[in-house]
Each structure stands twice: as structure tokens, then as C-alpha cells.
Design an enzyme around this catalytic site. Sequence first.
Site, PDB file in Angstrom:
ATOM      1  N   ASP A  54       0.878  -1.163   0.000  1.00 43.69           N
ATOM      2  CA  ASP A  54       0.000   0.000   0.000  1.00 43.69           C
ATOM      3  C   ASP A  54       0.918   1.217   0.000  1.00 43.69           C
ATOM      4  OD1 ASP A  54      -2.300   1.752   0.594  1.00 43.69           O
ATOM      5  OD2 ASP A  54      -1.301   1.927   2.537  1.00 43.69           O
ATOM      6  N   ASP A  98      -1.117  -0.730   6.247  1.00 45.69           N
ATOM      7  CA  ASP A  98      -1.224  -0.216   7.612  1.00 45.69           C
ATOM      8  C   ASP A  98      -2.623   0.263   7.984  1.00 45.69           C
ATOM      9  OD1 ASP A  98      -1.191   2.043   5.904  1.00 45.69           O
ATOM     10  OD2 ASP A  98      -0.566   3.308   7.574  1.00 45.69           O
ATOM     11  N   ASP A 145      -6.787  -1.430   4.125  1.00 43.32           N
ATOM     12  CA  ASP A 145      -5.887  -2.470   3.624  1.00 43.32           C
ATOM     13  C   ASP A 145      -6.252  -3.853   4.156  1.00 43.32           C
ATOM     14  OD1 ASP A 145      -4.262  -0.594   2.285  1.00 43.32           O
ATOM     15  OD2 ASP A 145      -3.204  -0.137   4.146  1.00 43.32           O
TER      16      ASP A 145
END
Length: 654
Positions: free
Chosen positions: A348, A551, A555
Amino acid sequence: MQATSKQLPKSTARQGTGQQPRAPKPRRFDPLAMLSNPEMQAALGSGLLMLIAWAASGWSEVLSVILYVISYTVGGWIKAKEGVETLVKERDLDVNLLMIAAALGAAAIGYWNEGAMLIFIFAMSGALESYTMERSKKDISALMALKPATAIRIEQGAMSEVPIDQLAVGDLLLIRPGELIPADGKVCRGESSVNQASITGESLPVEKAEGSEVFAGTVNGEGPLYIEVTTSAENTLFAKIIRMVEEAETEVPDSQRFIKRLESVYARVVVIATAALIVLPPFVLDWSWSNTFYKAMVFLVVASPCALVSSIMPAMLSAISKSARKGILFKGGVHLENMAKVKVVAFDKTGTLTEGVPQVTDLIAGEGYSREELLAVSASIEKLSSHPLAEAVVRLAEEEQVELYSTEENKSVTGWGIEGRIDGRLWRIGRSDMLDEQTPAEAAGHAQWTAVREQLESEGKTVSLILEEERIAGMIALQDTVRPQAAAAVQKLQRLGVKVAMLTGDRKAAAGVMAGKTGVDLVFADLLPEDKVTRIKELRGQYGQVVMVGDGVNDAPALATATVGIGMGMKGSGAALEIADVVLMNDNIEEIASTIELARRTQRIVKQNMIFAVTVIATLMLSNFLQGIALPFGVVGHEGSTILVILNGLRLLR
């Protein structure tokens, strides 16, 4: 309630009713520590009795046999108990019963010393494996001892010592020098260095001052700290780590499950083959009963899969232990096993490859305005907003010590931005999309601003307009900053032959700029959380094993979909940490490459162990039938190979 509004005592003198627990001294490896292991004590006792019985055989056969019986009992009791429990509860055979049966069989034909030697070495290898696993688990969960029972709470200027389970969010605590921090919180007074090695794996203490975040289970340094509790006891980072440790201790990798199933089937085959060897050769090959029984006992010893059974878990736990010391927590051996096969690592962007904290990169003032004036206006209006972009503007104003204005009628404009009045004039700050919605005449008048915006967006920046009434007064450009180690982390992965992908909800232009700075191979932009899941599935279909690193709450679905999900421990959301299979406690993404290397090395050692174990078993079995080998040699060869594979797995602890 804000921390700064609490009443802080002027003195740090002890006023509590008890002694706050101190940080334990670092645990060093002590070779003598294994002597405290009950299995090791039993094994050594069995060996000592075996030597005494052998020495006594020259002058008292009866005493020698009695000592051998005691040696058998002392060394074989634990393993015999395990084998009987498996037989009774699971109605299955395991290697423990095979070894005990072989030892008793050797004694039945007069080979007391050989049987005792088998028991001794088998008990020794079992004790060594037990100690290896125990030490590995201690390395993972040593921080569980860093749990203070009480905390010094400050209420209305008075201190009292309370159990940590009575702490609530908002409580004010005093942490004296050298004490363990009992709860997650923020420093509201004091300065000190804090040793966070138990949580993040960092070797050096971290300086803490007002506004700094601290974690339960870490150790305060030389200065007193006053902290405000921000998280309940059951939801602290410390508590989450303990849950992860408990999961890691119970989860078994696929290869170990396979070996366990194989052991069950193999043990039955060995028992049937041993029975056949006892019954058939006297009739078929005209062997004597004593010679036949002896060879059958040798076969029972050398054919048992002790070394094969011990090939995997000691190595796996050693690798998990080593990772834990570096601040990388695995929730089970299966995830380490999967990490060794990874082909793609997908990151991400925000908060993972980047810091997740936008910064003002450009502040462009229009004609008739100064940069300082626009910064003061923008910060004055944005200061009541919690939006990350607003916080970035306010932070810049504070850094430059710009004096703010008094504002009126501040309010957010849904889907656009924020507005407020300063000295009766309406100021608005928001998205630059209005430049795309102009009439041709307006567009011609704002052509310069449109060109500036296009230039800024091509650099991957987010652009906001500053309007005074209906006039464009200026532009603010903001951008998330790349983590200092991001490019190096990507390069390390690529050197391992792993492709690196970036998943982001940002626009393609911004994603492309970030990809150029980090060097990732694949870029996927304009993604919603469900789109990230789709991309992960596509990557798994195309490449195979995929690791997802993230995080945020958004996600979590992608982390669950990936072969292995890696969560960021310091800044990651609770959802990401709960779903992740692996947690980077220090948020250092450079460690991902070294973790993959460790996983691959672990797999190589497991394969070495399994090949070695099978080779030794096959060689000893063939030798027994083709040439004949002495029972002591079979015992030493077979059990020695078991000890060697355990020691080979222990290499990962270095």
C-alpha cells in the site's frame, strides 16, 4: 480531556503505596540453563545409571539389571507416557512407543546396555528438541514478563498505586526513571529516553518529550515522565503482541502436518514389518530365533523416523525467534513457510512506502497577496479541521511562527473544502476542480492558474485553491513524503528476484511520481479497498505467492486475501494488525527482504534435514539386512542423526 488540562504535581517524590516493578535485566544465553529442563535431567540421570550398571555387571549381574531397569524408567518414562497418551487418546502409534518397544526388545534378549543406550540417546535428543522449542518460545514471548502489575495514577494532584486493569483512557500516570511503562499513552510532561526494544526491536533508546507516544511494556530511562493513557489495557500494542505470540505457538506449518500424518502411517508400517521380521525369517531363511529377534530390534531402531520428525519445528521456531528479536512477529510457522515462496510483494502506498503525513511543498501567492498572508489565512481557517491536509498547513504555520487571525463562521463545505470569515471577508480553501468547471471566458482568465495546477499535479502533488470571495488568491500544493528506506527496501526485494507492486487510491499521476522515486515494478492506482482485493487476486493468479504490506483499515481486506499479510506495528490500524499474518513492530520495511531471505534459508535447512534423515534411515536399514549391524551402532547412527538435525535447525538462532 486534554493532557495539558490535567493538574501535574510539582514533585516526583514517591507517594505511592508500593514498589513499581523494574525492567528485568536482559536474558543472556547460558549453556547451563538447559540443565533446569526436566527432560534433560532425566536423560542425564539415565545415562549416569547406564554407566554405573555397566560397571557393576562385572561383579553383580543382579545389581546391574536392577540399575538398568532404573535407567530405563528414568530415561524412558516421559517418552513412554507421551506414547501411551497418543495410543489411548488418539488411537495412534508414534515414534515414542517404537523406541520404548525397541529398548524393551533389546533387554528381552539380554542386550541391557544397548537398550539403555537407546533410551539415553533418545531421551537426550528429545530433551534437546524440547529445550530448543522452549528457548525459541521464550525468545518470542520474553516481553510477556514486561507487564507491570500496578501503575502510579495522579488524581487531583495526589498519587495512588492502582492495578493496571483499573486504568482508563484519560488517566494521568507518573513513570519514574527505570520503570516499566504500564499503558499506551502520550507524554504530557517530562523528557526522557525510552527503551522500546521489547516492542519494536530497536537497539537504541528513543527520546520522548511532550506529545510523544509511548507503549506499555517499554522501559523509561533517566527522567520522570507524566503520560496520559490513550488505550485500554486489553487493546494496547503490548496486549496485541501477546495474542500474536499465543497464536504463533499453536499454529503448525503445512510441512509439519504432513510429517505428523506420515509418522502415524510410517509407525504402523514399521510395527508390521518388525512383527514379520520376527516371525518369517526362521521359516523362510532358516535363521535362529535369537538372530532373527536381534535383527528385528535393530530394524525397529533404525527404521523409526525420529530425525525426520525433528527436521522441521526446531528450525521453524528458531527462525521465528530470530525474527522476533528484530521486531518481526510471525503468527505461526505456516506464514514463514509461505514467505519462502513469495514471488510478489505488494505495498500500500500511504503510510507504508510513504510516511503517511502530507507536507506543504508549494504555496503560490496571486497578484496582490503575499505568501505569509496566505499561510496565515489558510492556517487560521484550517486550524479547527482534523483533515490531514489541514493539519499540514497548520503545522507549517507553526514551524514558521506565523501569527494567526481570528476567524468567524468557520464551516466545512461537503465534498469541497472549508471556509470562514476574517475581518468580514469570506475565504475558502478547497479542491481545485472548479478550474475544470469554468465558462470559456473564466477559463481564459485563469489559464495561468490552470497551467500551474497541471504542473504541480504532474509532480504527484495534491492542489488546493485559496479564494478570497470569488477571486483566486493562491494555491497550496501538498505531498506525502517517501519513507527514507523505501527505495532501498524495493531494491533489496528485487535483488531476491521478487517483483514489487504498489497499490494506491491516488490518481495515476501521483502514483507514477511515487513509483519513480521508489523504483517499484508494478503500479495500480485509483483503487478502492475492494479494488485492492481484486488486484491481489490477479497477482496471485499470475505470479503465485503474494505478500501484501499495509497499515490502514482499508488495507485489511487485501491483507486477508494475500498469501501472507504484513501489517505495520507502529502506525498500523487495529484491523490491519489483527488480520496481518506478520507484523513489523518497528515499521522498517527494509526488513521484509531479510525476512524472505531468512524464510528461504529456513526452508533450505528443513530440506537438508529431511534429506539427511531419510538417507541415514535408508542406509542403516539396508546395512542391517545386507551385512548386519550391531545394535549399539544402529542406536548411535539413528539417534545421532536426530541430534544433528536439531542442531542444524539451531543455526538459525545465530
